[in-house]
Design a protein around this motif. Structure first.
Motif, short mmCIF file in Angstrom:
data_model
loop_
_atom_site.label_atom_id
_atom_site.label_comp_id
_atom_site.label_asym_id
_atom_site.label_seq_id
_atom_site.Cartn_x
_atom_site.Cartn_y
_atom_site.Cartn_z
N HIS A 181 1.93 -1.41 0.62
CA HIS A 181 3.10 -1.13 1.44
C HIS A 181 4.31 -0.91 0.53
CE1 HIS A 181 0.99 -2.18 5.15
NE2 HIS A 181 0.49 -3.21 4.47
N SER A 182 5.00 0.21 0.72
CA SER A 182 6.21 0.50 -0.05
C SER A 182 7.41 -0.14 0.63
CB SER A 182 6.42 2.01 -0.16
OG SER A 182 5.35 2.61 -0.87
N ILE A 183 8.28 -0.71 -0.19
CA ILE A 183 9.46 -1.41 0.33
C ILE A 183 10.70 -0.84 -0.35
CG2 ILE A 183 10.62 -3.63 0.55
CD1 ILE A 183 7.86 -4.94 0.41
N ASN A 184 11.62 -0.33 0.43
CA ASN A 184 12.87 0.18 -0.12
C ASN A 184 13.80 -0.98 -0.47
OD1 ASN A 184 12.30 2.97 0.05
ND2 ASN A 184 12.75 2.95 2.23
N VAL A 185 14.36 -0.91 -1.67
CA VAL A 185 15.32 -1.90 -2.13
C VAL A 185 16.63 -1.16 -2.39
CG1 VAL A 185 15.84 -3.67 -3.85
CG2 VAL A 185 13.46 -3.20 -3.22
N PRO A 186 17.70 -1.48 -1.69
CA PRO A 186 18.96 -0.74 -1.83
C PRO A 186 19.43 -0.62 -3.28
CG PRO A 186 19.10 -2.24 0.02
CD PRO A 186 17.81 -2.56 -0.69
N ALA A 236 10.01 -1.01 -4.24
CA ALA A 236 9.10 -2.12 -4.49
C ALA A 236 7.79 -1.90 -3.75
CB ALA A 236 9.75 -3.43 -4.07
N THR A 237 6.79 -2.72 -4.07
CA THR A 237 5.47 -2.61 -3.44
C THR A 237 4.96 -3.98 -3.04
OG1 THR A 237 4.93 -0.70 -4.84
CG2 THR A 237 3.11 -1.78 -3.73
N LEU A 238 4.41 -4.05 -1.85
CA LEU A 238 3.73 -5.26 -1.39
C LEU A 238 2.24 -4.96 -1.32
CD1 LEU A 238 3.45 -8.07 -0.02
CD2 LEU A 238 3.93 -6.92 2.16
N LEU A 239 1.44 -5.76 -2.00
CA LEU A 239 -0.02 -5.62 -1.97
C LEU A 239 -0.61 -6.81 -1.24
CD1 LEU A 239 -0.64 -4.64 -5.71
CD2 LEU A 239 -0.38 -3.10 -3.78
N LEU A 240 -1.52 -6.54 -0.31
CA LEU A 240 -2.20 -7.60 0.43
C LEU A 240 -3.70 -7.47 0.21
CD1 LEU A 240 -0.27 -7.28 3.82
CD2 LEU A 240 0.15 -8.93 2.00
N MET A 241 -4.33 -8.55 -0.26
CA MET A 241 -5.76 -8.52 -0.56
C MET A 241 -6.47 -9.65 0.18
SD MET A 241 -5.29 -7.56 -4.56
CE MET A 241 -3.53 -7.76 -4.50
N PRO A 242 -7.01 -9.35 1.37
CA PRO A 242 -7.69 -10.37 2.17
C PRO A 242 -9.19 -10.45 1.91
CG PRO A 242 -7.39 -8.40 3.48
CD PRO A 242 -6.85 -8.09 2.10
N LEU A 283 -1.04 -12.21 -1.87
CA LEU A 283 0.14 -11.39 -1.68
C LEU A 283 0.78 -11.15 -3.04
CD1 LEU A 283 0.03 -13.73 0.78
CD2 LEU A 283 1.90 -12.32 1.63
N VAL A 284 0.93 -9.89 -3.37
CA VAL A 284 1.53 -9.52 -4.66
C VAL A 284 2.79 -8.70 -4.39
CG1 VAL A 284 1.18 -8.38 -6.88
CG2 VAL A 284 -0.76 -9.47 -5.72
N ASN A 285 3.92 -9.18 -4.88
CA ASN A 285 5.18 -8.48 -4.74
C ASN A 285 5.57 -7.85 -6.07
OD1 ASN A 285 5.42 -9.51 -2.08
ND2 ASN A 285 6.28 -11.41 -2.87
N VAL A 286 5.66 -6.53 -6.11
CA VAL A 286 6.02 -5.82 -7.34
C VAL A 286 7.42 -5.24 -7.15
CG1 VAL A 286 5.35 -4.06 -9.00
CG2 VAL A 286 3.59 -5.25 -7.67
N PHE A 287 8.39 -5.79 -7.87
CA PHE A 287 9.78 -5.36 -7.77
C PHE A 287 10.27 -4.91 -9.15
CE2 PHE A 287 9.39 -7.24 -3.73
CZ PHE A 287 10.52 -6.96 -2.97
N PRO A 288 10.15 -3.60 -9.45
CA PRO A 288 10.52 -3.09 -10.77
C PRO A 288 11.99 -3.37 -11.13
CG PRO A 288 9.26 -1.46 -9.56
CD PRO A 288 9.59 -2.54 -8.59
N GLY A 289 12.86 -3.45 -10.13
CA GLY A 289 14.27 -3.68 -10.41
C GLY A 289 14.58 -5.04 -11.00
#
Length: 321
Positions: A37-42, A47-53, A65-71
């Motif tokens: 899931h792509s997440i817009n960061v102002p 950013a990207t949210l990865l879910l691995m069930p 749950l993996v949160n990837v925030f390049p900023g």
């Protein structure tokens, strides 16, 4: 229950973790394709949210749950944060929240060690570690837990980084030394096991360097443009993977040579489900077990996370009770 990185590490000794991984691949586990899931960061990079069930019916349900925030780099913060939620698959009630950075690193290294137990020669004594980053600190002890490794050489483009790792290994009583950057070929030609954990987009280990009976463990190359070895290695080696579907869609070590016509998908002899269930005997089943050159390509799988999380939860619960 909440387990931090140290608690996860203490709850996952290599022998028990490898045993848990081996067992999970013999069971019927529901493991959907991971969600992106792509997440817009102002005013910052997306950013990207990865879910691995994954879940075992009637037993355990887990999701990483993996949160990837390049900023975050501009803030001096890690760009990746992850945690694992383990719940009951009978009632849905939460059981544990675990540090997933440690969980992922340990299960990744344990998967390579489990593959080595099936694929490397039992008399393997010399390990070459290519890459001196975080994963190397897990892969080396994991490999040492399944084979009588007497000597470890560490290669890294930055020799100072390799020297730091060697100093840590020596402090732990491991016989280790730096492999100078220009001596990678010579080291590869004598190594019994070569483990690679890098971010390389060009081959580092060449197939022509591999000696009869060697085992090549590839942990990097987690995108279609990354690779750690060349087409010749893929052609010379008996190739095994953790999960076929993931390996054929995620790693450049397979995607690139297949696209170039050097190999086909059929080159993969077996995946973990076949090795762990005994459908394929690994090195023992190859035409010339003593001299065959084996290759294991790891891409990771949510079943591995679930096995590690369940083990950590059970170990901790038993200790607390």
């Amino acid at each position: 229950m909440q387990l931090n990185a140290k608690q996860v590490r203490d709850a996952l000794p290599w022998d028990r973790l490898i045993e848990a991984l081996n067992e999970i691949f013999t069971k019927q586990v529901s493991a959907p394709v991971r969600h992106h899931h792509s997440i817009n960061v102002p005013n910052e990079p997306q950013a990207t949210l990865l879910l691995m069930p994954a879940w075992l019916e009637g037993e355990y349900l887990g999701v990483k749950l993996v949160n990837v925030f390049p900023g975050n780099s501009a803030r001096g913060l890690p760009g990746l944060n992850s945690h694992y939620i383990l719940s009951s698959a009978k009632t849905g009630e939460p059981l544990a929240r675990l540090d997933a950075n440690e969980l992922t690193a340990r299960r990744t290294a344990a998967a390579s060690a489990m593959a080595s137990a099936y694929l490397s020669r039992e008399d393997s004594t010399e390990l070459l570690m290519v890459g001196a980053g975080r994963m190397s600190r897990y892969l080396i002890p994991a490999h040492l837990s399944v084979r009588p490794i007497a000597s470890v050489r560490v290669w890294n483009r930055n020799e100072a980084t390799a020297a730091n790792l060697v100093a840590e290994l020596k402090a732990d009583g491991i016989q280790a030394r730096v492999c100078p950057a220009e001596q990678l070929e010579a080291a590869a030609k004598t190594a019994d096991i070569i483990s690679c954990a890098t971010l390389s987009t060009t081959p580092l280990i060449k197939g022509e360097w591999l000696k009869p009976g060697a085992h090549l463990d590839l942990v990097g190359s987690f995108t279609p443009t990354m690779r750690e070895t060349d087409n010749i290695a893929m052609q010379r080696c008996s190739v095994f993977v953790d999960v076929r579907a993931g390996a054929l869609s995620e790693t450049g070590d397979l995607i690139i040579p297949i696209r170039e016509g050097a190999i086909s998908e059929e080159i993969i002899k077996a995946e973990f489900a076949e090795l762990c269930s005994g459908q394929h005997k690994g090195r023992a089943e190859l035409d010339d077990p003593q001299n065959a050159i084996t290759l294991f390509k790891s891409v990771g799988d949510s079943r591995e996370d679930l096995a590690a999380a369940v083990l950590a939860y059970q170990q901790t619960e038993q200790y607390q009770n």
